[in-house]
Design a protein around this motif. Structure first.
Motif, short mmCIF file in Angstrom:
data_model
loop_
_atom_site.label_atom_id
_atom_site.label_comp_id
_atom_site.label_asym_id
_atom_site.label_seq_id
_atom_site.Cartn_x
_atom_site.Cartn_y
_atom_site.Cartn_z
N MET A 1 0.83 -1.19 0.00
CA MET A 1 0.00 0.00 0.00
C MET A 1 0.88 1.25 0.00
N ILE A 2 0.51 2.20 -0.80
CA ILE A 2 1.27 3.45 -0.92
C ILE A 2 0.53 4.55 -0.16
N PRO A 3 1.16 5.13 0.86
CA PRO A 3 0.51 6.23 1.57
C PRO A 3 0.21 7.37 0.61
N ASN A 4 -0.92 8.01 0.80
CA ASN A 4 -1.36 9.17 0.02
C ASN A 4 -1.77 8.83 -1.40
N LEU A 5 -1.88 7.56 -1.75
CA LEU A 5 -2.43 7.17 -3.05
C LEU A 5 -3.87 6.77 -2.83
N TYR A 6 -4.77 7.42 -3.55
CA TYR A 6 -6.20 7.23 -3.37
C TYR A 6 -6.88 6.84 -4.67
N SER A 7 -8.00 6.15 -4.57
CA SER A 7 -8.93 6.08 -5.70
C SER A 7 -9.72 7.38 -5.65
N LEU A 8 -10.41 7.72 -6.71
CA LEU A 8 -11.20 8.94 -6.72
C LEU A 8 -12.28 8.91 -5.64
N ALA A 9 -12.94 7.77 -5.48
CA ALA A 9 -14.00 7.65 -4.47
C ALA A 9 -13.43 7.81 -3.06
N GLU A 10 -12.27 7.20 -2.79
CA GLU A 10 -11.64 7.33 -1.47
C GLU A 10 -11.26 8.77 -1.19
N LEU A 11 -10.72 9.44 -2.18
CA LEU A 11 -10.30 10.82 -2.01
C LEU A 11 -11.50 11.72 -1.77
N GLN A 12 -12.54 11.53 -2.54
CA GLN A 12 -13.76 12.33 -2.38
C GLN A 12 -14.32 12.16 -0.96
N GLU A 13 -14.37 10.94 -0.48
CA GLU A 13 -14.89 10.67 0.86
C GLU A 13 -13.97 11.26 1.94
N THR A 14 -12.67 11.12 1.77
CA THR A 14 -11.71 11.64 2.73
C THR A 14 -11.83 13.15 2.87
N ILE A 15 -11.94 13.84 1.75
CA ILE A 15 -12.07 15.30 1.76
C ILE A 15 -13.40 15.70 2.40
N ALA A 16 -14.47 15.00 2.05
CA ALA A 16 -15.80 15.31 2.60
C ALA A 16 -15.85 15.12 4.11
N GLN A 17 -15.11 14.15 4.65
CA GLN A 17 -15.11 13.87 6.08
C GLN A 17 -14.44 14.97 6.89
N ASP A 18 -13.47 15.66 6.31
CA ASP A 18 -12.74 16.69 7.04
C ASP A 18 -12.30 17.81 6.08
N PRO A 19 -13.24 18.58 5.56
CA PRO A 19 -12.88 19.60 4.56
C PRO A 19 -11.91 20.66 5.10
N GLN A 20 -11.96 20.93 6.40
CA GLN A 20 -11.05 21.94 6.96
C GLN A 20 -9.58 21.52 6.86
N LEU A 21 -9.37 20.21 6.84
CA LEU A 21 -8.01 19.69 6.70
C LEU A 21 -7.51 19.84 5.26
N TRP A 22 -8.41 19.84 4.30
CA TRP A 22 -8.06 19.80 2.88
C TRP A 22 -8.22 21.12 2.15
N ARG A 23 -9.14 21.95 2.57
CA ARG A 23 -9.44 23.16 1.79
C ARG A 23 -8.84 24.40 2.42
N PRO A 24 -8.36 25.33 1.57
CA PRO A 24 -8.47 25.34 0.13
C PRO A 24 -7.63 24.24 -0.53
N LEU A 25 -8.28 23.53 -1.44
CA LEU A 25 -7.70 22.39 -2.14
C LEU A 25 -7.11 22.83 -3.48
N VAL A 26 -5.86 22.51 -3.68
CA VAL A 26 -5.18 22.80 -4.95
C VAL A 26 -5.06 21.47 -5.69
N PHE A 27 -5.32 21.52 -6.99
CA PHE A 27 -5.26 20.31 -7.82
C PHE A 27 -4.42 20.60 -9.06
N THR A 28 -3.60 19.64 -9.43
CA THR A 28 -2.88 19.68 -10.69
C THR A 28 -2.86 18.27 -11.25
N ASN A 29 -2.44 18.14 -12.48
CA ASN A 29 -2.38 16.82 -13.10
C ASN A 29 -1.29 16.78 -14.16
#
Length: 164
Positions: A1-29
């Motif tokens: 298992m790789i820490p900080n590697l998420y599926s999209l569903a896992e990431l969406q749920e993780t952010i929703a559970q604690d938005p204050q920890l994640w936002r403002p959220l920056v995204f790049t690709n």
């Protein structure tokens, strides 16, 4: 298992559970095929623009689609997606990595709705396929100045020239 590697569903749920920890959220690709200092500096600046940084990583299949094989050059990607993901996830500025199969990050952006979408200064907002989605929900787009003008393709070309 790789820490900080998420599926999209896992990431969406993780952010929703604690938005204050994640936002403002920056995204790049991107492909991040051969990590170099230009990538690192870019990710450091991207992280500085928000609380957390998520990197959407093109899967092997999507890299092969957007960077088709050309004669005289190796097939891309050079490094498999799971290894690229592990390297990115281990970088200090990166809070999460999600691998995606599409040729654009539109689906990831629609789902995560990052506060800020960043790309390198070699892009133009008018030509970014993800820009309309970001603008539609009121997100910001930032183009980051390229500090060190290098690229994976340039590195590959220098290696190929050196072995000739």
């Amino acid at each position: 298992m790789i820490p900080n590697l998420y599926s999209l569903a896992e990431l969406q749920e993780t952010i929703a559970q604690d938005p204050q920890l994640w936002r403002p959220l920056v995204f790049t690709n991107g492909c991040f095929d051969l990590l170099h200092v230009g990538h690192l500096r870019y990710l450091q600046v991207a992280k500085s623009l928000g609380r957390s940084l998520i990197v959407g990583l093109n899967s092997d299949r999507s890299v092969q689609t957007i960077k088709p094989h050309t004669p005289g050059h190796p097939q891309r990607p050079l490094v498999p997606d799971i290894q690229r993901a592990e390297l990115l996830a281990a970088l200090k500025p990166v809070d999460g990595v999600v691998i995606f199969d599409q040729t654009t990050a539109t689906q990831l952006i629609e789902t995560l709705k990052p506060d800020l979408y960043v790309k390198g200064g070699d892009y133009r907002i008018e030509t970014l396929p993800e820009a309309p989605i970001v603008q539609a929900y009121g997100g910001r787009i930032e183009l980051i100045k390229i500090e060190i003008p290098t690229s994976t393709t340039g590195i590959i070309n220098r290696i190929l020239q050196a072995v000739k």
